[in-house]
Design an enzyme around this catalytic site. Structure first.
Site, PDB file in Angstrom:
ATOM      1  N   LEU A  93      20.326 -46.728   5.555  1.00 54.27           N
ATOM      2  CA  LEU A  93      19.967 -45.662   6.481  1.00 54.27           C
ATOM      3  C   LEU A  93      21.251 -45.110   7.081  1.00 54.27           C
ATOM      4  CD1 LEU A  93      16.996 -47.164   8.555  1.00 54.27           C
ATOM      5  CD2 LEU A  93      16.864 -45.737   6.502  1.00 54.27           C
ATOM      6  N   ASP A  94      21.247 -43.807   7.397  1.00 57.83           N
ATOM      7  CA  ASP A  94      22.365 -43.246   8.140  1.00 57.83           C
ATOM      8  C   ASP A  94      22.501 -43.978   9.475  1.00 57.83           C
ATOM      9  OD1 ASP A  94      22.705 -41.354   6.142  1.00 57.83           O
ATOM     10  OD2 ASP A  94      21.469 -39.852   7.159  1.00 57.83           O
ATOM     11  N   ARG A  95      23.695 -43.962  10.018  1.00 59.75           N
ATOM     12  CA  ARG A  95      23.958 -44.683  11.268  1.00 59.75           C
ATOM     13  C   ARG A  95      22.977 -44.296  12.367  1.00 59.75           C
ATOM     14  NH1 ARG A  95      29.420 -43.063  13.873  1.00 59.75           N
ATOM     15  NH2 ARG A  95      28.122 -41.302  14.493  1.00 59.75           N
ATOM     16  N   ARG A 116      17.141 -34.381   6.250  1.00 55.65           N
ATOM     17  CA  ARG A 116      17.814 -33.513   7.217  1.00 55.65           C
ATOM     18  C   ARG A 116      18.154 -32.152   6.599  1.00 55.65           C
ATOM     19  NH1 ARG A 116      22.533 -37.560   8.613  1.00 55.65           N
ATOM     20  NH2 ARG A 116      23.227 -35.874  10.014  1.00 55.65           N
TER      21      ARG A 116
END
Length: 295
Positions: free
Chosen positions: A136-138, A236
């Site tokens: 997952l992205d931060r 996104r």
């Protein structure tokens, strides 16, 4: 050092297979098979050491040792907030908070989920090598799956390749989303940027996102989102592409009026257990900073 042992009872269907062919069919990579083969008592057939070219008979018991991987000397165990949703000797599932990277990288050497897990298992004197299955992205919160040994990692990686690991997100999007839809728009790296992605019909890789609107309130939509492909920043980029970007997204919609990070959460994770074959399914509640937007 032997980490664990996996035991297999040989069925009539597998009679006549060599030990090597049988274990490869169970998910052993070539590297792992070689590692097991050259470990003392790494392969036992009815309790006796066995070579990989021996043919199996129905009713026999084959035992394979899984050795502890070499721990990364740069991976510092650090006491950090850690929410474990599920753990056993083969896997661990965590609910990662927003702002925490999954693995160390430049500028983030001691504040990651991997550091937190290394500390957690060190307190139990248990070996741990960080092997996340999907990232997952931060600033995306939610469920992350880790394999606790190399065999689990091999099998789960193959499940990923076959798209047998199912993840569902919750996203809050600006405006009123259509009730449901499929976004099929190729994604490529933005020119001159190392991290930003754009929809690029000429140079992009195919990217497909499925979404369903769950609620609308305060000028925002809550959506259930499922990825058919796994491109970097796919949700996104796609939501921005259709005119409904995620609030708080520093790259694609830096509007921090309602949230300080992209409003994206890994809500549901479903997969087959790599060793038992049992179907596993987990959910993680949407965090407060996202629910506040719709309050």
């Amino acid at each position: 050092m032997i980490r664990t042992r996996i035991h297999y009872e040989i069925s009539a269907q597998d009679e006549g297979r060599t030990v090597e062919r049988f274990l490869r069919a169970q998910g052993f990579s070539r590297h792992l098979l070689i590692q097991t083969k050259y470990t003392e008592n790494g392969l036992l057939l009815d309790g006796m050491p066995v070579h990989t070219n021996v043919k199996l008979k129905a009713g026999q018991c084959l035992s394979a040792a899984i050795v502890s991987g070499a721990q990364n000397e740069h991976m510092q165990p650090v006491e950090l907030p850690l929410s474990i949703v599920y753990e056993d000797g083969d896997i661990v599932v965590i609910d990662k908070p927003a702002g925490m990277p999954v693995h160390p990288s430049q500028g983030h050497y001691d504040d990651t989920a991997s550091n937190a897990l290394a500390y957690y298992f060190a307190q139990q004197d248990e070996p741990f090598v960080a092997r996340s299955v999907g990232r997952l992205d931060r600033d995306t919160s939610g469920l992350v799956l880790f394999a606790r040994h190399e065999l689990s990692a091999c099998i789960l990686a193959e499940q990923m390749r076959r798209r047998e690991i199912h993840r569902e997100y919750r996203a809050i999007c600006t405006g009123t989303l259509p009730e449901c839809g499929v976004i099929d728009a190729p994604i490529a790296r933005a020119h001159g940027s190392t991290i930003e992605r754009i929809v690029d019909t000429e140079h992009g890789d195919r990217a497909v996102t499925h979404y369903t609107r769950l609620a609308v309130k305060n000028g925002f939509s809550l959506a259930a989102v499922r990825l058919e492909t796994g491109r970097t920043h796919q949700i996104r980029v796609h939501m921005k592409h259709i005119g409904h970007p995620l609030p708080g997204d520093f790259l694609y919609n830096p509007d921090y009026s309602v949230i300080q990070r992209q409003a994206l959460h890994s809500y549901r994770l479903a997969f087959r257990h790599p060793i038992t074959g049992q179907q596993m399914e987990f959910t993680a509640p949407i965090p407060q900073d996202m629910t506040n937007i719709l309050a």
